[in-house]
Design an enzyme around this catalytic site. Structure first.
Site, mmCIF file in Angstrom:
data_model
loop_
_atom_site.group_PDB
_atom_site.id
_atom_site.type_symbol
_atom_site.label_atom_id
_atom_site.label_comp_id
_atom_site.label_asym_id
_atom_site.label_seq_id
_atom_site.Cartn_x
_atom_site.Cartn_y
_atom_site.Cartn_z
ATOM 1 N N GLU A 155 -18.954 -93.294 58.529
ATOM 2 C CA GLU A 155 -19.633 -92.101 59.062
ATOM 3 C C GLU A 155 -20.200 -92.319 60.457
ATOM 4 O O GLU A 155 -20.087 -91.455 61.324
ATOM 5 C CB GLU A 155 -20.752 -91.651 58.108
ATOM 6 C CG GLU A 155 -20.264 -91.032 56.802
ATOM 7 C CD GLU A 155 -19.908 -92.063 55.742
ATOM 8 O OE1 GLU A 155 -20.094 -93.283 55.984
ATOM 9 O OE2 GLU A 155 -19.450 -91.649 54.645
ATOM 10 N N HIS A 165 -26.977 -88.325 45.587
ATOM 11 C CA HIS A 165 -26.050 -87.250 45.978
ATOM 12 C C HIS A 165 -26.700 -85.877 45.841
ATOM 13 O O HIS A 165 -26.012 -84.895 45.582
ATOM 14 C CB HIS A 165 -24.787 -87.289 45.108
ATOM 15 C CG HIS A 165 -23.749 -88.241 45.601
ATOM 16 N ND1 HIS A 165 -23.910 -89.602 45.567
ATOM 17 C CD2 HIS A 165 -22.525 -88.035 46.165
ATOM 18 C CE1 HIS A 165 -22.822 -90.187 46.057
ATOM 19 N NE2 HIS A 165 -21.978 -89.261 46.428
#
Lengths: 349, 323
Positions: free
Chosen positions: B60, B129
């Site tokens: 990322e 998450h």
């Protein structure tokens, strides 16, 4: 003849290599190195006099690396740098005035006084800035290279960083991306042996940094970073390969900074004798010797030195006399203009 | 008008832009061959090819930074971060580079970049998450933060994002991708900084964005049965924030509740509440209420997760306490 114990290369600049470079270019290389050396001396002086604040990282000792690499870039190539970037900016052709004024925080500075010593930028020279988060500019360099590739140009993006950058995730992520996407990036690691005050071999598995690029399948080599002719030649070689579309290349230069990490550094971590050893390999002295052997006269060298003196005096005077940015400009360019915006960002009313 | 799911509205906006602007590329994890974790980019690889629809490594920091550099270099990238949870890995690039490059270099270059990511909880995805940290991004000058709640806004706001010259954090809601809604035909845009009155009312203003808009609407139905007419405001963008719309409504209703899925302490709702009291202090008949997530990492077990998220009954209680 001196042998560098780190690179085990011949520490006298080869006369044959010098002979292969056009004379005006030799003068230009010497001029840039002397300019950087003198600029940094003046910057240190101005820091002591309180004209420059914050962090100041001097490039003194490393001139051959920046000048050698950057001398081989084309005007349409991009260059990203780290926070020790005055030398790179000057090598790239930024005016000493604009760089010094930026250090003074003046509106005539390269970044209009908004950046400072660590954030010098010049769009017109594709000098894409100094970045103060170690290794964080490497992904940016990959992106600009991707843009060049996608837009069909053969511009190369060079990214210069230090040995301290090579243990950051962004270093590895960038090498990987550049390799898998065959991006036209030239990675240049200036290995000056210290990330701030920590010696590279204490914190780096595989301290032969160029080997790290090899495992990503990137062509990579180590060069004597105190020899401007050697750096220039290897840069040329690497840039040609990158420009031919062969993907990224990596150069590790072995170099040394004479001054501390920043002006605040008491240098407890190294012996004075070590600094003296490297001063004995001074890139400007060595190059000057080689030029004299190549029948450049002492008079010509003195002339360059005199020119540098007046350029730096002029830069300091210009910086001193320039205005600070007006306080009213504080919130200018937080955002680029956007025609569709209906109100100022940030919830202002 | 066409009815479509949010994911399809987003894809439409990306696709139509790619057709007219060669500089637009999309990068992210599993956006190509896989079709996107939430299906937004499905079919784009087949249509535009691997040069413009780029599957990235799980990296990322690397690919977000690459997107920033590509934007500076002349492309118009759309970077998809699979979920907001992974954006933390790229926070250095977003905060230190994307938001500052225009300013710290004296306005010489801009970063026309869209970073899309999926946010939110409620799908039993556990502690790592389930974040709703839109407010973190909204805290950063130099970024614009967009949080659509429906298909029409998703498309209209994304079109606006493409025409902006700044880094846009475009935050979608994992639980809403399949939500269908009418999307106007033609070249319509939803401007940034213009909130939407999702339901008109006279007695209390319920303020939300993204998923919390639906809780507000549900509460408004319940409150109507008690003869309390709630006005619901969908902020649409957190930065710029449409303070005017919020203030106008609260001046009318004299009551305000801010609803968000994020943690309450130091959250974006606190900013909205502060703006309300700064601008409508004399009009308020009760302190501004906040209904937000409980201060815990998100638990997995279903009833616990439900308890950690703001509920309609909490909102209704907060309103009742004002009257």
């Amino acid at each position: 003849m001196t042998t560098n114990r780190h690179t085990e290369v011949d520490m006298a600049i080869s006369d044959r290599s010098v002979a292969a470079v056009p004379k005006e270019e030799l003068s230009a290389l010497l001029h840039k190195m002397m300019l950087i050396r003198r600029f940094e001396q003046k910057a240190a002086e101005m820091y002591a006099r309180g004209r420059i604040k914050g962090f100041l990282h001097l490039y003194t000792g490393q001139e051959a690396t920046g000048v050698g690499i950057i001398s081989r870039l084309r005007d349409d190539d991009y260059l990203y740098s780290h926070y020790r970037e005055h030398g790179h900016a000057l090598a790239r052709g930024l005016e000493p005035r604009a760089v010094m004024a930026e250090l003074f925080g003046k509106s005539t500075g390269a970044s209009r006084g908004f950046g400072g010593s660590m954030h010098i930028f010049d769009k017109s020279r594709r000098f894409m800035g100094g970045y103060a988060i170690v290794s964080s500019h490497l992904p940016l360099a990959c992106g600009t290279a991707l843009a060049c590739k996608q837009l069909g140009t053969d511009s190369v993006t060079a990214a210069i960083f230090g040995d301290g950058a090579v243990n950051e995730g962004s270093f590895h992520e960038s090498l990987n991306l550049a390799a898998i996407w065959h991006l036209p990036v030239l990675f240049v690691c200036e290995n000056n042996f210290y990330g701030m005050g920590t010696r590279v071999n204490r914190v780096t598995a595989t301290p032969e940094i160029y080997k790290r690029a090899e495992v990503y399948g990137i062509r990579s080599e180590r060069v004597d970073g105190m020899d401007v002719i050697a750096v220039r030649e290897r840069a040329d070689h690497a840039l040609q390969a990158v420009r031919r579309g062969e993907g990224p290349a990596f150069i590790e230069t072995i170099t040394y900074r004479y001054r501390g990490h920043s002006m605040a550094d008491p240098e407890f971590y190294r012996e004075k004798s070590e600094v003296e050893h490297w001063r004995g390999l001074d890139p400007i002295d060595r190059f000057t010797d080689a030029l004299l052997r190549a029948n450049v006269s002492q008079g010509e060298i003195d002339e360059i030195q005199n020119r540098v003196e007046s350029e730096i005096d002029d830069a300091a005077r210009f910086a001193e006399e320039s205005p600070f940015p007006p306080v009213e400009s504080l919130t200018d360019h937080v955002y680029a203009p956007s025609p569709l915006d209906v109100r100022p960002p940030g919830g202002g009313r | 008008m066409a009815e479509m799911a949010i994911r399809d509205a987003l894809r439409d906006a990306i696709r139509e832009r790619m057709l007219v602007d060669e500089r637009v590329i999309v990068m992210g994890e599993d956006i190509g061959a896989y079709g996107g974790s939430y299906g937004v980019t499905r079919g784009l690889l087949e249509e535009f090819g691997p040069e413009r629809i780029r599957d990235t490594p799980i990296s990322e920091l690397g690919f977000v930074g690459t997107g920033i550099g590509a934007a500076v270099g002349g492309l118009r990238p759309v970077v998809e971060i699979m979920t907001i949870n992974f954006s933390f890995l790229a926070m250095d690039q977003i905060v230190n580079n994307a938001s500052k490059i225009h300013y710290m270099f004296g306005g010489q270059v801009s970063v026309p970049l869209i970073i899309r990511m999926a946010s939110g909880a409620g799908l039993s995805t556990g502690a790592q998450h389930s974040h709703s940290v839109e407010g973190w991004f909204a805290h950063i000058p130099g970024l614009k933060v967009v949080c659509p709640s429906n298909a029409a806004d998703a498309k209209g706001l994304l079109r606006t994002a493409f025409e902006d010259g700044n880094p846009i954090i475009f935050i979608e809601n994992t639980a809403l991708y399949s939500l269908r809604g009418e999307v106007p035909d033609g070249d319509y845009h939803v401007p940034f900084g213009q909130a939407r009155v999702a339901r008109e009312g006279t007695d209390v203003t319920l303020i939300g964005y993204s998923g919390s808009v639906y809780q507000a609407l549900g509460c408004a139905d319940q409150l109507a049965e008690e003869d309390i007419q709630a006005e619901v405001i969908d902020l649409r963008t957190l930065r710029p924030l449409d303070t005017d719309a919020v203030v106008k409504s609260v001046k009318k209703t004299n009551h305000a509740v801010v609803i968000e899925h994020a943690w309450r302490f130091g959250g974006f709702g606190a900013e909205v509440a502060a703006q309300i009291q700064e601008h409508t202090f004399d009009d308020l008949d009760a302190p501004v209420a906040r209904v937000a997530g409980v201060e815990v990492p998100m638990p997995y077990s279903f009833e616990l997760e439900k308890a950690a998220l703001p509920s309609e009954s909490q909102v209704v209680e907060a309103v009742r306490a004002m009257f």
